[in-house]
Design an enzyme around this catalytic site. Structure first.
Site, PDB file in Angstrom:
ATOM      1  N   LYS A  18       0.796  -1.225   0.000  1.00  0.00           N
ATOM      2  CA  LYS A  18       0.000   0.000   0.000  1.00  0.00           C
ATOM      3  C   LYS A  18       0.830   1.277   0.000  1.00  0.00           C
ATOM      4  O   LYS A  18       0.284   2.358  -0.212  1.00  0.00           O
ATOM      5  CB  LYS A  18      -0.933   0.005   1.217  1.00  0.00           C
ATOM      6  CG  LYS A  18      -1.905  -1.170   1.254  1.00  0.00           C
ATOM      7  CD  LYS A  18      -2.826  -1.199   0.055  1.00  0.00           C
ATOM      8  CE  LYS A  18      -3.834  -2.328   0.155  1.00  0.00           C
ATOM      9  NZ  LYS A  18      -4.761  -2.361  -1.014  1.00  0.00           N
ATOM     10  N   LYS A  78       1.011   5.432  -4.805  1.00  0.00           N
ATOM     11  CA  LYS A  78       1.670   4.174  -5.148  1.00  0.00           C
ATOM     12  C   LYS A  78       2.368   4.290  -6.495  1.00  0.00           C
ATOM     13  O   LYS A  78       3.505   3.830  -6.670  1.00  0.00           O
ATOM     14  CB  LYS A  78       0.656   3.035  -5.174  1.00  0.00           C
ATOM     15  CG  LYS A  78      -0.154   2.855  -3.905  1.00  0.00           C
ATOM     16  CD  LYS A  78      -1.102   1.665  -4.045  1.00  0.00           C
ATOM     17  CE  LYS A  78      -2.108   1.593  -2.915  1.00  0.00           C
ATOM     18  NZ  LYS A  78      -3.200   2.560  -3.019  1.00  0.00           N
ATOM     19  N   GLU A 169      -6.482  -1.999 -10.525  1.00  0.00           N
ATOM     20  CA  GLU A 169      -7.530  -1.717 -11.507  1.00  0.00           C
ATOM     21  C   GLU A 169      -8.160  -0.354 -11.223  1.00  0.00           C
ATOM     22  O   GLU A 169      -8.991   0.111 -12.013  1.00  0.00           O
ATOM     23  CB  GLU A 169      -8.601  -2.802 -11.452  1.00  0.00           C
ATOM     24  CG  GLU A 169      -8.143  -4.148 -11.965  1.00  0.00           C
ATOM     25  CD  GLU A 169      -9.252  -5.185 -11.964  1.00  0.00           C
ATOM     26  OE1 GLU A 169      -9.313  -5.956 -12.928  1.00  0.00           O
ATOM     27  OE2 GLU A 169     -10.054  -5.214 -11.003  1.00  0.00           O
TER      28      GLU A 169
END
Length: 221
Positions: A18, A78, A169
């Site tokens: 994360k 990220k 996604e």
């Protein structure tokens, strides 16, 4: 003496990272190993209906981060913080020219003992392509499934190498595709993968894995 982890140990150790530490980049050798895994990924009828875009510096990652705006802003750190970000894209159409290029490469690599062998292979490929084009009407979905085969291999390889990874996604494909000029190339983004080393803010690093009971997942026949 080196200790080799078993596949099960690798699967238990890897998780979806994360947060990344920008100060810990991957080495050039690690990047090439990961790209080799993608390059050698299996696909239905060896169709290879994909293209992989590599964002290995801050400027390139910023371009990919354009697809993580608005509702997908939670993924921007990220993308920007990882050492390497890959855009796994699929072809928008499975064209006859693409299959011909695959067959030409197979012939150049010595996979056909005769012209008859190539003709049989071409016939088999044409049958699968026609099945998905005209009967199942799922050619794009079929190609995207091949991309996910490549993703699975990549994630496991990263785990085996001690590299953290995050499949995503959560991005706007239309925005990202336009930012990278993919429509003109007959491509569409399918999934992003961030790779690198976890950072201090990675809350998922200390959480236990959670899966449904094995009895609900497996049936012995």
């Amino acid at each position: 003496m080196s200790i080799t982890r078993t596949p099960g140990q690798i699967a238990r150790a890897r998780y979806t990272t994360k947060a990344y530490d920008p100060a810990r980049p991957l080495t050039a050798t690690q990047v090439e190993e990961l790209l080799d895994v993608l390059y050698l990924s299996p696909s239905s009828i060896n169709s290879q209906p994909w293209h992989f875009l590599i964002a290995a510096d801050a400027q390139a990652r910023a371009r990919v981060a354009e697809g993580t705006q608005g509702a997908y802003a939670y993924n921007a750190p990220k993308v920007r913080g990882a050492s390497l970000v890959l855009v796994l894209a699929a072809r928008r159409e499975m064209t006859d020219d693409h299959i011909a290029a695959v067959l030409d490469q197979e012939q150049a690599d010595g996979r056909f003992a005769s012209e008859e062998a190539r003709a049989q292979r071409a016939q088999s490929c044409a049958g699968f392509v026609e099945l998905h084009r005209s009967q199942l009407h799922d050619a794009r979905h079929w190609m995207e499934k091949q991309v996910y085969l490549a993703l699975g291999g990549l994630l496991f390889a990263a785990g085996a190498m001690g590299i953290d990874a995050t499949p995503m996604e959560g991005f706007d494909p239309a925005v990202l595709d336009n930012a990278l000029g993919l429509p003109a190339q007959g491509l569409g983004s399918v999934v992003l993968v961030a790779l690198g080393h976890r950072g201090a803010g990675d809350f998922n690093a200390t959480l236990p894995k959670s899966r449904l009971p094995r009895g609900q997942v497996f049936t012995w026949l």
